[in-house]
Design a protein around this motif. Structure first.
Motif, PDB file in Angstrom:
ATOM      1  N   ILE A 336      49.215  28.022 -21.872  1.00 37.55           N
ATOM      2  CA  ILE A 336      49.157  28.778 -20.616  1.00 37.55           C
ATOM      3  C   ILE A 336      48.931  27.810 -19.459  1.00 37.55           C
ATOM      4  O   ILE A 336      48.040  26.952 -19.516  1.00 37.55           O
ATOM      5  N   ARG A 337      49.738  27.949 -18.412  1.00 33.94           N
ATOM      6  CA  ARG A 337      49.540  27.156 -17.197  1.00 33.94           C
ATOM      7  C   ARG A 337      49.076  28.086 -16.071  1.00 33.94           C
ATOM      8  O   ARG A 337      49.624  29.171 -15.890  1.00 33.94           O
ATOM      9  N   TYR A 338      48.076  27.618 -15.348  1.00 29.00           N
ATOM     10  CA  TYR A 338      47.554  28.388 -14.212  1.00 29.00           C
ATOM     11  C   TYR A 338      47.715  27.544 -12.955  1.00 29.00           C
ATOM     12  O   TYR A 338      47.280  26.382 -12.910  1.00 29.00           O
ATOM     13  N   THR A 339      48.337  28.124 -11.943  1.00 27.52           N
ATOM     14  CA  THR A 339      48.655  27.401 -10.718  1.00 27.52           C
ATOM     15  C   THR A 339      48.043  28.099  -9.511  1.00 27.52           C
ATOM     16  O   THR A 339      48.121  29.324  -9.383  1.00 27.52           O
ATOM     17  N   ILE A 340      47.440  27.320  -8.637  1.00 26.73           N
ATOM     18  CA  ILE A 340      46.894  27.816  -7.368  1.00 26.73           C
ATOM     19  C   ILE A 340      47.685  27.177  -6.238  1.00 26.73           C
ATOM     20  O   ILE A 340      47.781  25.945  -6.139  1.00 26.73           O
ATOM     21  N   ILE A 341      48.262  28.010  -5.387  1.00 23.99           N
ATOM     22  CA  ILE A 341      49.038  27.532  -4.243  1.00 23.99           C
ATOM     23  C   ILE A 341      48.393  28.034  -2.963  1.00 23.99           C
ATOM     24  O   ILE A 341      48.282  29.248  -2.750  1.00 23.99           O
ATOM     25  N   ASP A 342      47.927  27.130  -2.129  1.00 27.28           N
ATOM     26  CA  ASP A 342      47.413  27.489  -0.810  1.00 27.28           C
ATOM     27  C   ASP A 342      48.518  27.282   0.217  1.00 27.28           C
ATOM     28  O   ASP A 342      49.207  26.246   0.217  1.00 27.28           O
ATOM     29  N   THR A 343      48.697  28.260   1.091  1.00 29.19           N
ATOM     30  CA  THR A 343      49.805  28.217   2.040  1.00 29.19           C
ATOM     31  C   THR A 343      49.432  28.958   3.319  1.00 29.19           C
ATOM     32  O   THR A 343      48.606  29.870   3.295  1.00 29.19           O
ATOM     33  N   GLU A 344      50.051  28.577   4.408  1.00 30.02           N
ATOM     34  CA  GLU A 344      49.874  29.304   5.665  1.00 30.02           C
ATOM     35  C   GLU A 344      50.818  30.500   5.734  1.00 30.02           C
ATOM     36  O   GLU A 344      50.673  31.367   6.589  1.00 30.02           O
ATOM     37  N   ASN A 345      51.785  30.533   4.835  1.00 24.78           N
ATOM     38  CA  ASN A 345      52.812  31.568   4.863  1.00 24.78           C
ATOM     39  C   ASN A 345      52.611  32.538   3.704  1.00 24.78           C
ATOM     40  O   ASN A 345      52.729  32.176   2.543  1.00 24.78           O
ATOM     41  N   SER A 346      52.311  33.799   4.020  1.00 30.16           N
ATOM     42  CA  SER A 346      52.125  34.801   2.974  1.00 30.16           C
ATOM     43  C   SER A 346      53.443  35.437   2.551  1.00 30.16           C
ATOM     44  O   SER A 346      53.498  36.153   1.551  1.00 30.16           O
ATOM     45  N   ASP A 347      54.482  35.155   3.311  1.00 29.08           N
ATOM     46  CA  ASP A 347      55.786  35.760   3.024  1.00 29.08           C
ATOM     47  C   ASP A 347      56.568  34.845   2.084  1.00 29.08           C
ATOM     48  O   ASP A 347      57.530  34.188   2.471  1.00 29.08           O
ATOM     49  N   ILE A 348      56.112  34.814   0.832  1.00 31.20           N
ATOM     50  CA  ILE A 348      56.731  33.945  -0.170  1.00 31.20           C
ATOM     51  C   ILE A 348      57.293  34.813  -1.285  1.00 31.20           C
ATOM     52  O   ILE A 348      56.652  35.759  -1.743  1.00 31.20           O
ATOM     53  N   THR A 349      58.482  34.499  -1.707  1.00 32.12           N
ATOM     54  CA  THR A 349      59.108  35.221  -2.811  1.00 32.12           C
ATOM     55  C   THR A 349      58.938  34.428  -4.096  1.00 32.12           C
ATOM     56  O   THR A 349      59.270  33.242  -4.150  1.00 32.12           O
ATOM     57  N   ILE A 350      58.424  35.075  -5.111  1.00 31.12           N
ATOM     58  CA  ILE A 350      58.340  34.463  -6.440  1.00 31.12           C
ATOM     59  C   ILE A 350      59.341  35.195  -7.318  1.00 31.12           C
ATOM     60  O   ILE A 350      59.195  36.386  -7.588  1.00 31.12           O
ATOM     61  N   TYR A 351      60.364  34.488  -7.714  1.00 29.36           N
ATOM     62  CA  TYR A 351      61.441  35.122  -8.470  1.00 29.36           C
ATOM     63  C   TYR A 351      61.023  35.365  -9.914  1.00 29.36           C
ATOM     64  O   TYR A 351      60.276  34.580 -10.501  1.00 29.36           O
ATOM     65  N   LYS A 352      61.482  36.468 -10.462  1.00 29.22           N
ATOM     66  CA  LYS A 352      61.159  36.801 -11.841  1.00 29.22           C
ATOM     67  C   LYS A 352      61.685  35.710 -12.778  1.00 29.22           C
ATOM     68  O   LYS A 352      62.760  35.157 -12.568  1.00 29.22           O
ATOM     69  N   SER A 353      60.879  35.423 -13.784  1.00 30.59           N
ATOM     70  CA  SER A 353      61.259  34.412 -14.760  1.00 30.59           C
ATOM     71  C   SER A 353      60.613  34.769 -16.078  1.00 30.59           C
ATOM     72  O   SER A 353      59.529  35.344 -16.122  1.00 30.59           O
ATOM     73  N   GLU A 354      61.261  34.424 -17.174  1.00 29.12           N
ATOM     74  CA  GLU A 354      60.685  34.704 -18.491  1.00 29.12           C
ATOM     75  C   GLU A 354      59.415  33.881 -18.726  1.00 29.12           C
ATOM     76  O   GLU A 354      58.630  34.194 -19.606  1.00 29.12           O
ATOM     77  N   ASN A 355      59.228  32.843 -17.922  1.00 28.74           N
ATOM     78  CA  ASN A 355      58.038  32.002 -18.079  1.00 28.74           C
ATOM     79  C   ASN A 355      56.835  32.517 -17.296  1.00 28.74           C
ATOM     80  O   ASN A 355      55.702  32.182 -17.617  1.00 28.74           O
ATOM     81  N   ILE A 356      57.086  33.296 -16.247  1.00 28.71           N
ATOM     82  CA  ILE A 356      55.982  33.789 -15.425  1.00 28.71           C
ATOM     83  C   ILE A 356      55.369  35.041 -16.063  1.00 28.71           C
ATOM     84  O   ILE A 356      56.056  36.030 -16.335  1.00 28.71           O
ATOM     85  N   ILE A 357      54.069  34.970 -16.322  1.00 31.97           N
ATOM     86  CA  ILE A 357      53.359  36.104 -16.929  1.00 31.97           C
ATOM     87  C   ILE A 357      52.804  37.023 -15.850  1.00 31.97           C
ATOM     88  O   ILE A 357      52.920  38.235 -15.920  1.00 31.97           O
ATOM     89  N   LYS A 358      52.177  36.417 -14.838  1.00 29.20           N
ATOM     90  CA  LYS A 358      51.601  37.214 -13.753  1.00 29.20           C
ATOM     91  C   LYS A 358      51.465  36.349 -12.512  1.00 29.20           C
ATOM     92  O   LYS A 358      51.099  35.168 -12.602  1.00 29.20           O
ATOM     93  N   ALA A 359      51.756  36.918 -11.362  1.00 34.61           N
ATOM     94  CA  ALA A 359      51.534  36.240 -10.090  1.00 34.61           C
ATOM     95  C   ALA A 359      50.871  37.208  -9.133  1.00 34.61           C
ATOM     96  O   ALA A 359      51.126  38.416  -9.185  1.00 34.61           O
ATOM     97  N   ARG A 360      49.982  36.687  -8.295  1.00 42.52           N
ATOM     98  CA  ARG A 360      49.348  37.591  -7.334  1.00 42.52           C
ATOM     99  C   ARG A 360      48.980  36.858  -6.042  1.00 42.52           C
ATOM    100  O   ARG A 360      48.686  35.653  -6.053  1.00 42.52           O
ATOM    101  N   LEU A 361      49.021  37.616  -4.949  1.00 39.32           N
ATOM    102  CA  LEU A 361      48.529  37.136  -3.667  1.00 39.32           C
ATOM    103  C   LEU A 361      47.048  37.445  -3.631  1.00 39.32           C
ATOM    104  O   LEU A 361      46.641  38.599  -3.644  1.00 39.32           O
ATOM    105  N   VAL A 362      46.226  36.400  -3.634  1.00 39.71           N
ATOM    106  CA  VAL A 362      44.779  36.577  -3.690  1.00 39.71           C
ATOM    107  C   VAL A 362      44.241  36.999  -2.336  1.00 39.71           C
ATOM    108  O   VAL A 362      43.428  37.917  -2.235  1.00 39.71           O
ATOM    109  N   TYR A 363      44.691  36.317  -1.273  1.00 36.40           N
ATOM    110  CA  TYR A 363      44.310  36.697   0.091  1.00 36.40           C
ATOM    111  C   TYR A 363      45.335  36.225   1.081  1.00 36.40           C
ATOM    112  O   TYR A 363      46.212  35.450   0.739  1.00 36.40           O
TER     113      TYR A 363
END
Length: 363
Positions: A336-363
């Motif tokens: 399992i890989r866990y990734t944290i991305i900090d960004t100034e832009n909340s308008d980001i598209t995460i495309y569906k992939s068989e590798n992605i289990i879950k993605a969420r906008l934390v804040y």
């Protein structure tokens, strides 16, 4: 936002999770606080982000399956270590000084000549001292190291075994002779105490073969997991006097009312202080994960904490097969890989992939 309590949890958690709805019933919780509830029987809702176990052992939680669903499972290592340490010392003294037998006998005295009966009968409970004796600690984690320090303070010799002992942890207990195999650790021990998790490798680790390596008359203490000991093999060893006693925390049909086995009702962590400590740690872990996406003390996902650097944070749980990189900071554990991305832009598209289990906008 519901936090579901599947067991009674110290009210210390309430203050930490202020603003959440801590409840005993919820169909859509985002977090769960649990102690002993067997979660294999629990139907997991889509809303669930994380489970925090108020204690160290997680064999009641199917955490590998939860990882595949993107559910982070936490435990609270060390929070109840002092409570268990004190109980282990009490169990060791109970076994050495025949306290259970002596107290049970005393409680059943009748008549007007109890004092005379005591003087006449007390010799049968003569025990042995622990000073100068050798204690073998199987598993030198947070609890095992505390037990080692306490035993050393009581002038005992301390040896141990732990294939996963880190150099830093070993430095905490320089007085402990650490062996590379179980058999050598067993050989010189007057007392053996078990502090290892239940795994396929440790299941029934105390058995007919391992008992052969032990000193005659050894006292075994098990306040970890009942399945670490093969009770039928222990009973044979008790009958032959190879083992003097088993003192354990796990009553069942095989241990209660058994000659040479002293059993208590799984009270290792049953102190007010330990329950408060576990609740506090579990609540803080849930809160930090839900609100910041940080992971600390997870048993099924990599631990990673990142200070806030941007207006928004996205987290991604994915299969760790090296085929996708998302930027940001990440760590991997058990596929399992866990990734944290900090960004100034909340308008980001995460495309569906068989590798992605879950993605969420934390804040």
């Amino acid at each position: 936002m519901d936090i579901l309590k599947l067991n009674a949890i110290s009210k210390v958690a309430n203050g930490i999770l202020e603003g959440y709805n801590l409840t005993d019933a919820s169909e859509n919780p985002i977090g769960i606080l649990v102690r002993s509830f067997k979660m294999a029987e629990y139907e997991v809702p889509a809303s669930l982000l994380a489970v925090a176990r108020a204690g160290a052992g997680v064999n009641n939680i199917p955490h590998d399956e939860y990882a595949k669903k993107g559910i982070c499972v936490f435990n609270t290592p060390g929070a109840n270590a002092n409570a268990v340490k004190e109980l282990v010392i009490a169990y060791m003294l109970t076994g050495a000084r025949n306290l259970y037998e002596a107290m049970t006998w005393s409680q059943n005295l009748t008549g007007d000549d109890i004092a005379k009966q005591v003087e006449k009968g007390k010799a049968q409970f003569a025990g042995s001292e622990i000073t100068g004796k050798t204690l073998c600690i199987m598993g030198l984690g947070a609890i095992g190291r505390k037990v080692a320090k306490a035993a050393y303070g009581l002038d005992m010799n301390v040896v141990g075994y732990d294939p996963y002992l880190s150099p830093a942890a070993k430095e905490e207990i320089p007085f402990v002779k650490v062996y590379n195999n179980k058999e050598d650790a067993y050989k010189e021990a007057d007392f053996i105490t078990l502090h290892m998790p239940l795994t396929p490798e440790t299941d029934k680790m105390v058995n007919k073969e391992s008992i052969k390596a032990m000193k005659d008359g050894v006292i075994i203490i098990n306040a970890a997991r009942g399945e670490l000991v093969n009770i039928e093999d222990i009973k044979e060893a008790l009958a032959s006097k190879k083992v003097r006693k088993l003192v354990c925390d796990f009553p069942d049909t095989n241990t209660v009312k058994s000659e040479g086995i002293i059993v208590a009702p799984h009270i290792g962590a049953s102190t007010e202080e330990a329950e408060d400590n576990c609740a506090e740690m579990a609540a803080k872990e849930l809160k930090d994960y839900i609100e910041n996406g940080n992971i600390k003390n997870s048993v099924n996902m990599p631990n990673i904490s990142v200070e806030k650097t941007s207006a928004h944070r996205i987290t991604i749980i994915s299969k760790d097969n090296g085929s996708e990189e998302f930027g940001g900071k990440s760590a991997a554990k058990n596929g399992i890989r866990y990734t944290i991305i900090d960004t100034e832009n909340s308008d980001i598209t995460i495309y569906k992939s068989e590798n992605i289990i879950k993605a969420r906008l934390v804040y």
